[in-house]
Design an enzyme around this catalytic site. Sequence first.
Site, PDB file in Angstrom:
ATOM      1  N   ASP A 139       0.861  -1.191   0.000  1.00  0.00           N
ATOM      2  CA  ASP A 139       0.000   0.000   0.000  1.00  0.00           C
ATOM      3  C   ASP A 139       0.899   1.243   0.000  1.00  0.00           C
ATOM      4  OD1 ASP A 139      -3.272   0.136   0.999  1.00  0.00           O
ATOM      5  OD2 ASP A 139      -2.151   2.021   0.938  1.00  0.00           O
ATOM      6  N   ASP A 199       3.650   2.864  -4.485  1.00  0.00           N
ATOM      7  CA  ASP A 199       2.527   3.289  -5.312  1.00  0.00           C
ATOM      8  C   ASP A 199       2.407   2.259  -6.427  1.00  0.00           C
ATOM      9  OD1 ASP A 199       0.908   4.458  -7.239  1.00  0.00           O
ATOM     10  OD2 ASP A 199       1.689   6.483  -6.889  1.00  0.00           O
ATOM     11  N   VAL A 200       1.263   1.594  -6.516  1.00  0.00           N
ATOM     12  CA  VAL A 200       1.132   0.510  -7.502  1.00  0.00           C
ATOM     13  C   VAL A 200       1.163   1.026  -8.943  1.00  0.00           C
ATOM     14  CG1 VAL A 200      -0.037  -1.147  -5.997  1.00  0.00           C
ATOM     15  CG2 VAL A 200      -1.411   0.510  -7.315  1.00  0.00           C
ATOM     16  N   TYR A 226     -14.371   5.792 -13.041  1.00  0.00           N
ATOM     17  CA  TYR A 226     -14.244   4.630 -12.148  1.00  0.00           C
ATOM     18  C   TYR A 226     -14.989   3.437 -12.748  1.00  0.00           C
ATOM     19  CZ  TYR A 226     -14.908   1.924  -7.762  1.00  0.00           C
ATOM     20  OH  TYR A 226     -14.936   0.941  -6.794  1.00  0.00           O
ATOM     21  N   LYS A 246     -13.338  -0.125 -13.827  1.00  0.00           N
ATOM     22  CA  LYS A 246     -13.747  -1.395 -13.213  1.00  0.00           C
ATOM     23  C   LYS A 246     -14.319  -2.351 -14.264  1.00  0.00           C
ATOM     24  CE  LYS A 246     -12.543  -0.477  -8.936  1.00  0.00           C
ATOM     25  NZ  LYS A 246     -11.441  -1.211  -8.308  1.00  0.00           N
TER      26      LYS A 246
HETATM   27  N1  LIG Z   1     -16.023  -0.028  -0.503  1.00  0.00           N
HETATM   28  C1  LIG Z   1     -16.831  -0.194  -1.532  1.00  0.00           C
HETATM   29  O1  LIG Z   1     -18.048   0.107  -1.488  1.00  0.00           O
HETATM   30  C2  LIG Z   1     -16.292  -0.804  -2.804  1.00  0.00           C
HETATM   31  C3  LIG Z   1     -17.208  -1.288  -3.759  1.00  0.00           C
HETATM   32  C4  LIG Z   1     -16.724  -1.842  -4.923  1.00  0.00           C
HETATM   33  C5  LIG Z   1     -15.365  -1.940  -5.153  1.00  0.00           C
HETATM   34  N2  LIG Z   1     -14.503  -1.461  -4.215  1.00  0.00           N
HETATM   35  C6  LIG Z   1     -13.075  -1.582  -4.511  1.00  0.00           C
HETATM   36  O2  LIG Z   1     -12.435  -2.283  -3.469  1.00  0.00           O
HETATM   37  C7  LIG Z   1     -11.036  -1.965  -3.449  1.00  0.00           C
HETATM   38  C8  LIG Z   1     -10.615  -1.686  -2.016  1.00  0.00           C
HETATM   39  O3  LIG Z   1     -11.274  -0.512  -1.586  1.00  0.00           O
HETATM   40  P1  LIG Z   1     -11.787  -0.292  -0.095  1.00  0.00           P
HETATM   41  O4  LIG Z   1     -13.264  -0.169  -0.160  1.00  0.00           O
HETATM   42  O5  LIG Z   1     -11.187  -1.286   0.821  1.00  0.00           O
HETATM   43  O6  LIG Z   1     -11.225   1.189   0.126  1.00  0.00           O
HETATM   44  P2  LIG Z   1     -10.091   1.765   1.098  1.00  0.00           P
HETATM   45  O7  LIG Z   1      -9.959   3.191   0.707  1.00  0.00           O
HETATM   46  O8  LIG Z   1     -10.417   1.404   2.488  1.00  0.00           O
HETATM   47  O9  LIG Z   1      -8.781   0.945   0.659  1.00  0.00           O
HETATM   48  C9  LIG Z   1      -8.095   1.187  -0.547  1.00  0.00           C
HETATM   49  C10 LIG Z   1      -6.605   1.079  -0.278  1.00  0.00           C
HETATM   50  O10 LIG Z   1      -5.908   1.232  -1.529  1.00  0.00           O
HETATM   51  C11 LIG Z   1      -4.744   1.994  -1.259  1.00  0.00           C
HETATM   52  N3  LIG Z   1      -4.258   2.635  -2.479  1.00  0.00           N
HETATM   53  C12 LIG Z   1      -4.889   3.573  -3.219  1.00  0.00           C
HETATM   54  N4  LIG Z   1      -4.113   3.966  -4.227  1.00  0.00           N
HETATM   55  C13 LIG Z   1      -2.956   3.261  -4.132  1.00  0.00           C
HETATM   56  C14 LIG Z   1      -1.765   3.233  -4.908  1.00  0.00           C
HETATM   57  N5  LIG Z   1      -1.603   4.019  -5.977  1.00  0.00           N
HETATM   58  N6  LIG Z   1      -0.777   2.378  -4.529  1.00  0.00           N
HETATM   59  C15 LIG Z   1      -0.927   1.590  -3.439  1.00  0.00           C
HETATM   60  N7  LIG Z   1      -2.041   1.578  -2.677  1.00  0.00           N
HETATM   61  C16 LIG Z   1      -3.041   2.411  -3.022  1.00  0.00           C
HETATM   62  C17 LIG Z   1      -5.201   3.022  -0.231  1.00  0.00           C
HETATM   63  O11 LIG Z   1      -4.095   3.619   0.449  1.00  0.00           O
HETATM   64  C18 LIG Z   1      -6.094   2.185   0.661  1.00  0.00           C
HETATM   65  O12 LIG Z   1      -5.377   1.623   1.735  1.00  0.00           O
HETATM   66  C19 LIG Z   1     -10.875  -0.777  -4.411  1.00  0.00           C
HETATM   67  O13 LIG Z   1     -10.353  -1.261  -5.641  1.00  0.00           O
HETATM   68  C20 LIG Z   1     -12.291  -0.276  -4.588  1.00  0.00           C
HETATM   69  O14 LIG Z   1     -12.485   0.374  -5.821  1.00  0.00           O
HETATM   70  C21 LIG Z   1     -14.923  -0.907  -3.044  1.00  0.00           C
END
Ligand SMILES: NC(=O)c1ccc[n+]([C@@H]2O[C@H](COP(=O)([O-])OP(=O)(O)OC[C@H]3O[C@@H](n4cnc5c(N)ncnc54)[C@H](O)[C@@H]3O)[C@@H](O)[C@H]2O)c1
Length: 243
Positions: free
Chosen positions: A37, A60-61, A153, A157
Amino acid sequence: MDLIEKVVIVTGAASGIGRASARMIAEAGASAVVLVDMDAAGLTETAKDIMAETRQITCDVTDPLALEALYKTVTDRFDRLDVVFNNAGIVSGPPPFPDTDLERIRRVVDIDLTSVIQSSALAIQYMRTNGGGVIINTASTGGLNPYLSDAPYAASKAGVIMFSRSCAELHEQYGIRVNAVCPGVTETPILDKTGGGTRPEWLGPIMEHIKALSPEDIGQTVLDIIKDDNMAGEFVVVQNEPR
Ligand SMILES: NC(=O)c1ccc[n+]([C@@H]2O[C@H](COP(=O)([O-])OP(=O)(O)OC[C@H]3O[C@@H](n4cnc5c(N)ncnc54)[C@H](O)[C@@H]3O)[C@@H](O)[C@H]2O)c1
Protein backbone atom coordinates in the site's frame (compact mmCIF):
# COMPACT_ATOMS: atom_id res chain seq x y z
CA MET A 1 -6.10 -24.06 -3.95
CA ASP A 2 -5.70 -24.50 -0.28
CA LEU A 3 -3.75 -21.70 1.38
CA ILE A 4 -1.61 -23.79 3.70
CA GLU A 5 2.05 -22.71 3.40
CA LYS A 6 1.26 -20.39 0.47
CA VAL A 7 2.77 -16.97 -0.29
CA VAL A 8 0.28 -14.22 -1.07
CA ILE A 9 0.51 -10.58 -2.19
CA VAL A 10 -2.37 -8.23 -1.24
CA THR A 11 -2.44 -4.64 -2.56
CA GLY A 12 -4.50 -1.95 -0.88
CA ALA A 13 -3.74 -3.87 2.33
CA ALA A 14 -3.63 -0.82 4.61
CA SER A 15 -7.41 -0.42 4.80
CA GLY A 16 -10.88 -1.81 4.18
CA ILE A 17 -11.24 -4.85 1.94
CA GLY A 18 -7.48 -5.41 1.55
CA ARG A 19 -6.88 -5.35 5.30
CA ALA A 20 -9.72 -7.78 6.07
CA SER A 21 -8.74 -10.10 3.21
CA ALA A 22 -5.07 -10.17 4.25
CA ARG A 23 -6.06 -11.19 7.77
CA MET A 24 -8.47 -13.88 6.54
CA ILE A 25 -5.89 -15.24 4.07
CA ALA A 26 -3.40 -15.58 6.93
CA GLU A 27 -6.03 -17.27 9.11
CA ALA A 28 -6.68 -19.74 6.28
CA GLY A 29 -3.07 -20.93 6.57
CA ALA A 30 -0.87 -18.81 4.29
CA SER A 31 2.74 -18.89 5.47
CA ALA A 32 3.47 -15.33 4.30
CA VAL A 33 1.31 -12.36 3.36
CA VAL A 34 2.99 -9.47 1.56
CA LEU A 35 1.09 -6.29 2.40
CA VAL A 36 1.33 -3.55 -0.23
CA ASP A 37 0.00 0.00 0.00
CA MET A 38 1.04 3.67 -0.16
CA ASP A 39 -0.07 4.09 3.45
CA ALA A 40 2.83 2.82 5.61
CA ALA A 41 1.07 3.46 8.94
CA GLY A 42 -2.00 1.57 7.74
CA LEU A 43 0.15 -1.40 6.72
CA THR A 44 1.69 -1.54 10.19
CA GLU A 45 -1.80 -1.55 11.68
CA THR A 46 -2.87 -4.39 9.37
CA ALA A 47 0.24 -6.43 10.18
CA LYS A 48 -0.55 -6.32 13.93
CA ASP A 49 -3.56 -8.61 13.37
CA ILE A 50 -1.76 -11.16 11.23
CA MET A 51 -0.22 -14.25 12.76
CA ALA A 52 1.58 -15.40 9.57
CA GLU A 53 4.87 -13.88 8.44
CA THR A 54 4.22 -10.50 6.88
CA ARG A 55 6.28 -8.18 4.75
CA GLN A 56 5.12 -4.57 4.43
CA ILE A 57 5.96 -2.91 1.13
CA THR A 58 5.09 0.77 0.90
CA CYS A 59 4.75 1.66 -2.76
CA ASP A 60 2.53 3.29 -5.31
CA VAL A 61 1.13 0.51 -7.50
CA THR A 62 1.18 2.88 -10.49
CA ASP A 63 4.99 3.08 -10.33
CA PRO A 64 6.09 0.39 -12.82
CA LEU A 65 9.60 0.05 -11.41
CA ALA A 66 8.28 -0.25 -7.87
CA LEU A 67 5.94 -3.04 -8.96
CA GLU A 68 8.78 -4.87 -10.73
CA ALA A 69 10.92 -4.50 -7.60
CA LEU A 70 8.04 -5.81 -5.46
CA TYR A 71 7.78 -9.03 -7.48
CA LYS A 72 11.55 -9.51 -7.47
CA THR A 73 11.75 -8.97 -3.70
CA VAL A 74 8.94 -11.44 -3.02
CA THR A 75 10.09 -14.20 -5.35
CA ASP A 76 13.74 -13.84 -4.25
CA ARG A 77 12.77 -13.92 -0.57
CA PHE A 78 10.23 -16.75 -0.62
CA ASP A 79 11.13 -18.60 -3.81
CA ARG A 80 7.42 -18.98 -4.52
CA LEU A 81 4.31 -16.90 -5.21
CA ASP A 82 0.91 -18.54 -5.10
CA VAL A 83 -1.78 -15.85 -4.91
CA VAL A 84 -2.01 -12.16 -5.85
CA PHE A 85 -4.97 -10.01 -4.82
CA ASN A 86 -4.85 -6.78 -6.88
CA ASN A 87 -7.17 -4.70 -4.78
CA ALA A 88 -5.77 -1.15 -4.35
CA GLY A 89 -8.23 1.38 -5.72
CA ILE A 90 -9.59 4.91 -5.57
CA VAL A 91 -12.68 6.78 -6.67
CA SER A 92 -12.69 10.10 -8.53
CA GLY A 93 -14.39 12.03 -5.73
CA PRO A 94 -15.86 15.47 -6.33
CA PRO A 95 -16.57 17.19 -8.61
CA PRO A 96 -18.61 14.51 -10.38
CA PHE A 97 -18.05 13.61 -14.02
CA PRO A 98 -17.85 15.42 -16.49
CA ASP A 99 -16.18 18.07 -14.32
CA THR A 100 -13.51 15.70 -13.01
CA ASP A 101 -10.01 17.09 -13.47
CA LEU A 102 -8.05 15.28 -16.22
CA GLU A 103 -5.19 14.50 -13.82
CA ARG A 104 -7.66 12.80 -11.50
CA ILE A 105 -9.19 10.81 -14.37
CA ARG A 106 -5.70 9.63 -15.34
CA ARG A 107 -4.99 8.67 -11.72
CA VAL A 108 -8.21 6.66 -11.41
CA VAL A 109 -7.54 4.73 -14.61
CA ASP A 110 -3.88 4.24 -13.67
CA ILE A 111 -4.60 2.82 -10.19
CA ASP A 112 -7.88 1.02 -10.86
CA LEU A 113 -7.02 -0.54 -14.22
CA THR A 114 -3.46 -0.09 -15.55
CA SER A 115 -1.74 -1.17 -12.33
CA VAL A 116 -4.00 -4.24 -12.12
CA ILE A 117 -2.92 -5.23 -15.62
CA GLN A 118 0.79 -4.63 -14.95
CA SER A 119 0.71 -6.45 -11.62
CA SER A 120 -1.14 -9.39 -13.20
CA ALA A 121 1.39 -9.51 -16.06
CA LEU A 122 4.29 -9.68 -13.60
CA ALA A 123 2.52 -12.38 -11.57
CA ILE A 124 1.75 -14.40 -14.71
CA GLN A 125 5.36 -14.16 -15.95
CA TYR A 126 6.48 -15.74 -12.68
CA MET A 127 3.62 -18.22 -12.23
CA ARG A 128 3.76 -19.66 -15.77
CA THR A 129 7.18 -21.18 -15.08
CA ASN A 130 6.57 -21.91 -11.41
CA GLY A 131 3.55 -24.19 -11.29
CA GLY A 132 0.64 -21.77 -11.74
CA GLY A 133 -1.26 -19.71 -9.20
CA VAL A 134 -4.30 -17.57 -8.52
CA ILE A 135 -4.87 -13.87 -9.31
CA ILE A 136 -7.91 -11.98 -8.07
CA ASN A 137 -8.64 -8.45 -9.23
CA THR A 138 -11.03 -6.12 -7.42
CA ALA A 139 -13.60 -4.69 -9.81
CA SER A 140 -16.97 -3.38 -8.59
CA THR A 141 -20.68 -3.59 -9.28
CA GLY A 142 -19.90 -0.09 -10.62
CA GLY A 143 -18.16 -1.89 -13.50
CA LEU A 144 -21.43 -3.58 -14.45
CA ASN A 145 -23.98 -0.82 -13.94
CA PRO A 146 -23.85 2.61 -15.61
CA TYR A 147 -22.62 5.18 -13.09
CA LEU A 148 -22.50 8.72 -14.54
CA SER A 149 -21.15 10.64 -11.55
CA ASP A 150 -17.99 8.48 -11.53
CA ALA A 151 -17.91 7.26 -15.13
CA PRO A 152 -14.07 7.04 -15.12
CA TYR A 153 -14.24 4.63 -12.15
CA ALA A 154 -17.05 2.60 -13.76
CA ALA A 155 -15.08 2.38 -17.02
CA SER A 156 -11.91 1.29 -15.18
CA LYS A 157 -13.75 -1.40 -13.21
CA ALA A 158 -15.49 -2.65 -16.38
CA GLY A 159 -11.97 -2.89 -17.81
CA VAL A 160 -10.87 -5.00 -14.83
CA ILE A 161 -13.76 -7.39 -15.44
CA MET A 162 -12.95 -7.82 -19.15
CA PHE A 163 -9.22 -8.05 -18.46
CA SER A 164 -9.85 -10.87 -15.95
CA ARG A 165 -12.22 -12.65 -18.36
CA SER A 166 -9.62 -12.33 -21.13
CA CYS A 167 -7.12 -14.25 -18.99
CA ALA A 168 -9.36 -17.37 -18.78
CA GLU A 169 -7.15 -19.44 -21.13
CA LEU A 170 -4.19 -19.10 -18.79
CA HIS A 171 -5.82 -21.76 -16.62
CA GLU A 172 -5.51 -24.44 -19.29
CA GLN A 173 -2.14 -23.18 -20.54
CA TYR A 174 -0.30 -22.66 -17.28
CA GLY A 175 -2.59 -23.48 -14.35
CA ILE A 176 -3.06 -19.78 -13.60
CA ARG A 177 -6.59 -18.79 -12.57
CA VAL A 178 -7.44 -15.11 -13.00
CA ASN A 179 -10.81 -13.89 -11.71
CA ALA A 180 -12.44 -10.65 -10.60
CA VAL A 181 -14.52 -9.85 -7.53
CA CYS A 182 -17.23 -7.18 -7.86
CA PRO A 183 -18.20 -5.83 -4.44
CA GLY A 184 -21.41 -3.94 -3.94
CA VAL A 185 -21.40 -1.02 -1.48
CA THR A 186 -19.01 -2.05 1.31
CA GLU A 187 -18.43 -0.24 4.61
CA THR A 188 -14.86 1.05 4.20
CA PRO A 189 -13.14 4.47 4.25
CA ILE A 190 -13.52 4.73 0.45
CA LEU A 191 -17.18 5.67 0.95
CA ASP A 192 -16.11 8.94 2.59
CA LYS A 193 -13.53 9.61 -0.14
CA THR A 194 -16.36 9.33 -2.69
CA GLY A 195 -17.72 12.60 -1.35
CA GLY A 196 -14.28 14.16 -0.77
CA GLY A 197 -14.24 13.63 3.01
CA THR A 198 -17.92 12.99 3.62
CA ARG A 199 -20.47 10.57 2.24
CA PRO A 200 -21.84 11.81 -1.08
CA GLU A 201 -25.47 12.93 -1.08
CA TRP A 202 -26.49 10.33 -3.65
CA LEU A 203 -25.43 7.49 -1.34
CA GLY A 204 -28.01 8.41 1.34
CA PRO A 205 -31.15 7.31 -0.53
CA ILE A 206 -29.40 4.13 -1.75
CA MET A 207 -28.41 3.16 1.80
CA GLU A 208 -32.05 3.47 2.91
CA HIS A 209 -32.81 0.44 0.73
CA ILE A 210 -29.73 -1.75 1.08
CA LYS A 211 -27.46 -3.08 3.82
CA ALA A 212 -23.77 -2.28 3.34
CA LEU A 213 -21.49 -5.30 3.00
CA SER A 214 -18.59 -5.72 5.42
CA PRO A 215 -14.96 -5.96 4.24
CA GLU A 216 -15.06 -9.53 5.63
CA ASP A 217 -17.93 -10.38 3.24
CA ILE A 218 -15.61 -9.55 0.36
CA GLY A 219 -12.69 -11.34 2.05
CA GLN A 220 -14.84 -14.49 2.25
CA THR A 221 -15.57 -14.28 -1.48
CA VAL A 222 -11.85 -13.90 -2.15
CA LEU A 223 -11.20 -17.06 -0.10
CA ASP A 224 -13.96 -18.89 -2.01
CA ILE A 225 -12.37 -17.92 -5.35
CA ILE A 226 -8.94 -19.07 -4.16
CA LYS A 227 -10.39 -22.44 -3.07
CA ASP A 228 -12.39 -23.15 -6.25
CA ASP A 229 -9.92 -24.86 -8.59
CA ASN A 230 -12.32 -24.67 -11.54
CA MET A 231 -12.96 -20.94 -11.49
CA ALA A 232 -11.06 -19.00 -14.18
CA GLY A 233 -11.92 -15.93 -16.23
CA GLU A 234 -15.00 -15.27 -14.13
CA PHE A 235 -16.29 -12.35 -12.11
CA VAL A 236 -18.12 -12.84 -8.83
CA VAL A 237 -20.67 -10.23 -7.79
CA VAL A 238 -21.16 -9.68 -4.05
CA GLN A 239 -24.60 -8.13 -3.87
CA ASN A 240 -26.03 -5.92 -1.15
CA GLU A 241 -29.06 -7.35 0.58
CA PRO A 242 -32.19 -5.20 0.77
CA ARG A 243 -33.04 -3.66 4.14
N1 LIG B 1 -16.02 -0.03 -0.50
C1 LIG B 1 -16.83 -0.19 -1.53
O1 LIG B 1 -18.05 0.11 -1.49
C2 LIG B 1 -16.29 -0.80 -2.80
C3 LIG B 1 -17.21 -1.29 -3.76
C4 LIG B 1 -16.72 -1.84 -4.92
C5 LIG B 1 -15.36 -1.94 -5.15
N2 LIG B 1 -14.50 -1.46 -4.22
C6 LIG B 1 -13.07 -1.58 -4.51
O2 LIG B 1 -12.44 -2.28 -3.47
C7 LIG B 1 -11.04 -1.97 -3.45
C8 LIG B 1 -10.62 -1.69 -2.02
O3 LIG B 1 -11.27 -0.51 -1.59
P1 LIG B 1 -11.79 -0.29 -0.10
O4 LIG B 1 -13.26 -0.17 -0.16
O5 LIG B 1 -11.19 -1.29 0.82
O6 LIG B 1 -11.22 1.19 0.13
P2 LIG B 1 -10.09 1.77 1.10
O7 LIG B 1 -9.96 3.19 0.71
O8 LIG B 1 -10.42 1.40 2.49
O9 LIG B 1 -8.78 0.95 0.66
C9 LIG B 1 -8.10 1.19 -0.55
C10 LIG B 1 -6.60 1.08 -0.28
O10 LIG B 1 -5.91 1.23 -1.53
C11 LIG B 1 -4.74 1.99 -1.26
N3 LIG B 1 -4.26 2.64 -2.48
C12 LIG B 1 -4.89 3.57 -3.22
N4 LIG B 1 -4.11 3.97 -4.23
C13 LIG B 1 -2.96 3.26 -4.13
C14 LIG B 1 -1.77 3.23 -4.91
N5 LIG B 1 -1.60 4.02 -5.98
N6 LIG B 1 -0.78 2.38 -4.53
C15 LIG B 1 -0.93 1.59 -3.44
N7 LIG B 1 -2.04 1.58 -2.68
C16 LIG B 1 -3.04 2.41 -3.02
C17 LIG B 1 -5.20 3.02 -0.23
O11 LIG B 1 -4.10 3.62 0.45
C18 LIG B 1 -6.09 2.18 0.66
O12 LIG B 1 -5.38 1.62 1.74
C19 LIG B 1 -10.87 -0.78 -4.41
O13 LIG B 1 -10.35 -1.26 -5.64
C20 LIG B 1 -12.29 -0.28 -4.59
O14 LIG B 1 -12.49 0.37 -5.82
C21 LIG B 1 -14.92 -0.91 -3.04
